[in-house]
Design a protein around this motif. Structure first.
Motif, PDB file in Angstrom:
ATOM      1  N   ALA A  54       3.354 -13.439   4.129  1.00  0.00           N
ATOM      2  CA  ALA A  54       2.984 -13.947   5.451  1.00  0.00           C
ATOM      3  C   ALA A  54       2.634 -12.752   6.333  1.00  0.00           C
ATOM      4  CB  ALA A  54       4.144 -14.738   6.060  1.00  0.00           C
ATOM      5  N   PRO A  55       1.844 -12.970   7.382  1.00  0.00           N
ATOM      6  CA  PRO A  55       1.503 -11.856   8.274  1.00  0.00           C
ATOM      7  C   PRO A  55       2.685 -11.433   9.127  1.00  0.00           C
ATOM      8  CG  PRO A  55       0.518 -13.899   9.063  1.00  0.00           C
ATOM      9  CD  PRO A  55       1.162 -14.204   7.750  1.00  0.00           C
ATOM     10  N   ASN A  56       2.839 -10.116   9.290  1.00  0.00           N
ATOM     11  CA  ASN A  56       3.890  -9.614  10.179  1.00  0.00           C
ATOM     12  C   ASN A  56       3.384  -9.650  11.619  1.00  0.00           C
ATOM     13  OD1 ASN A  56       2.231  -7.370  10.493  1.00  0.00           O
ATOM     14  ND2 ASN A  56       3.489  -6.021   9.259  1.00  0.00           N
ATOM     15  N   LYS A  58       1.967  -7.501  13.355  1.00  0.00           N
ATOM     16  CA  LYS A  58       0.671  -6.837  13.514  1.00  0.00           C
ATOM     17  C   LYS A  58      -0.430  -7.544  12.731  1.00  0.00           C
ATOM     18  CE  LYS A  58       2.748  -2.339  14.261  1.00  0.00           C
ATOM     19  NZ  LYS A  58       2.903  -0.966  13.771  1.00  0.00           N
ATOM     20  N   GLY A  59      -0.094  -8.643  12.067  1.00  0.00           N
ATOM     21  CA  GLY A  59      -1.078  -9.395  11.300  1.00  0.00           C
ATOM     22  C   GLY A  59      -1.282  -8.909   9.874  1.00  0.00           C
ATOM     23  N   VAL A  60      -0.477  -7.945   9.447  1.00  0.00           N
ATOM     24  CA  VAL A  60      -0.599  -7.392   8.099  1.00  0.00           C
ATOM     25  C   VAL A  60       0.171  -8.275   7.113  1.00  0.00           C
ATOM     26  CG1 VAL A  60      -0.087  -5.371   6.663  1.00  0.00           C
ATOM     27  CG2 VAL A  60      -0.770  -5.068   9.048  1.00  0.00           C
ATOM     28  N   PRO A  61      -0.467  -8.701   6.013  1.00  0.00           N
ATOM     29  CA  PRO A  61       0.256  -9.508   5.026  1.00  0.00           C
ATOM     30  C   PRO A  61       1.459  -8.735   4.473  1.00  0.00           C
ATOM     31  CG  PRO A  61      -2.100  -9.526   4.584  1.00  0.00           C
ATOM     32  CD  PRO A  61      -1.856  -8.496   5.653  1.00  0.00           C
ATOM     33  N   THR A  62       2.616  -9.391   4.468  1.00  0.00           N
ATOM     34  CA  THR A  62       3.869  -8.756   4.067  1.00  0.00           C
ATOM     35  C   THR A  62       4.575  -9.620   3.037  1.00  0.00           C
ATOM     36  OG1 THR A  62       4.047  -7.830   6.290  1.00  0.00           O
ATOM     37  CG2 THR A  62       6.037  -7.818   4.963  1.00  0.00           C
ATOM     38  N   ASP A  63       5.002  -8.995   1.925  1.00  0.00           N
ATOM     39  CA  ASP A  63       5.733  -9.704   0.876  1.00  0.00           C
ATOM     40  C   ASP A  63       7.219  -9.711   1.192  1.00  0.00           C
ATOM     41  OD1 ASP A  63       3.547 -10.317  -0.764  1.00  0.00           O
ATOM     42  OD2 ASP A  63       3.572  -8.310  -1.633  1.00  0.00           O
ATOM     43  N   PHE A  87      12.608  -7.784   2.846  1.00  0.00           N
ATOM     44  CA  PHE A  87      11.280  -7.203   2.879  1.00  0.00           C
ATOM     45  C   PHE A  87      11.113  -6.294   1.665  1.00  0.00           C
ATOM     46  CE2 PHE A  87      12.076  -8.534   7.145  1.00  0.00           C
ATOM     47  CZ  PHE A  87      10.864  -9.042   7.559  1.00  0.00           C
ATOM     48  N   ILE A  88      10.235  -6.674   0.767  1.00  0.00           N
ATOM     49  CA  ILE A  88      10.114  -6.009  -0.530  1.00  0.00           C
ATOM     50  C   ILE A  88       9.703  -4.548  -0.388  1.00  0.00           C
ATOM     51  CG2 ILE A  88       8.846  -6.018  -2.724  1.00  0.00           C
ATOM     52  CD1 ILE A  88       8.805  -9.123  -2.449  1.00  0.00           C
ATOM     53  N   SER A  89       8.648  -4.247   0.366  1.00  0.00           N
ATOM     54  CA  SER A  89       8.173  -2.857   0.442  1.00  0.00           C
ATOM     55  C   SER A  89       9.127  -1.953   1.214  1.00  0.00           C
ATOM     56  CB  SER A  89       6.769  -2.798   1.045  1.00  0.00           C
ATOM     57  OG  SER A  89       6.790  -3.288   2.358  1.00  0.00           O
ATOM     58  N   GLN A  90       9.830  -2.499   2.212  1.00  0.00           N
ATOM     59  CA  GLN A  90      10.770  -1.690   2.998  1.00  0.00           C
ATOM     60  C   GLN A  90      12.171  -1.673   2.398  1.00  0.00           C
ATOM     61  OE1 GLN A  90       8.941  -4.174   4.404  1.00  0.00           O
ATOM     62  NE2 GLN A  90       7.605  -3.186   5.872  1.00  0.00           N
ATOM     63  N   ARG A  91      12.432  -2.567   1.427  1.00  0.00           N
ATOM     64  CA  ARG A  91      13.760  -2.709   0.822  1.00  0.00           C
ATOM     65  C   ARG A  91      14.827  -2.919   1.900  1.00  0.00           C
ATOM     66  NH1 ARG A  91      14.515  -1.017  -4.693  1.00  0.00           N
ATOM     67  NH2 ARG A  91      12.482  -0.636  -5.603  1.00  0.00           N
ATOM     68  N   GLU A  92      14.521  -3.824   2.813  1.00  0.00           N
ATOM     69  CA  GLU A  92      15.384  -4.099   3.962  1.00  0.00           C
ATOM     70  C   GLU A  92      15.677  -5.597   4.018  1.00  0.00           C
ATOM     71  OE1 GLU A  92      14.506  -4.253   8.672  1.00  0.00           O
ATOM     72  OE2 GLU A  92      13.946  -2.400   7.664  1.00  0.00           O
TER      73      GLU A  92
END
Length: 118
Positions: A54-56, A58-63, A87-92
């Protein structure tokens, strides 16, 4: 006969896709991130996990991975399932405090990516 073969192939493909989707979520980093927020990280029981994009803000697609976590409190009792988002990329990870009001930041983040809180 050809219709039966196509239906069988489609059913096999659908079954393998469902298995792949369910098995595609690596729980190890999710458990680590959620464990940092719990009193007893080893008691965490994860369930209903779904991977979404879904978009964060800032509108960036986020897994992300949306799901529920049940863990023990200070008294050693399970508190009941609470929604979480990872949040997959941030591992948060964020665990939603279901008793917090509608303006709670974790609740708003969860609703943006996962839908209504449970």
């Amino acid at each position: 006969m050809r219709l039966f073969t196509l239906l069988a192939a489609f059913a096999a493909l659908a079954a393998s896709s469902a298995t792949l989707a369910a098995g595609a979520i690596d729980q190890k980093p999710i458990r680590a991130a959620i464990g940092e927020k719990l009193k007893d990280p080893y008691s965490a029981v994860l369930s209903d996990m779904v991977r979404r994009t879904a978009p964060n803000a800032k509108g960036v697609p986020t897994d992300v991975v949306c799901g529920l976590v049940n863990a023990k409190n200070s008294f050693g009792g399970y508190v009941g399932p609470r929604p979480f988002i990872y949040f997959i990329s941030q591992r948060e990870a964020h665990i939603v405090d279901v008793s917090a009001g509608p303006n709670d930041l974790d609740r708003m983040i969860y609703q943006n990516f996962c839908g209504a809180t449970r």
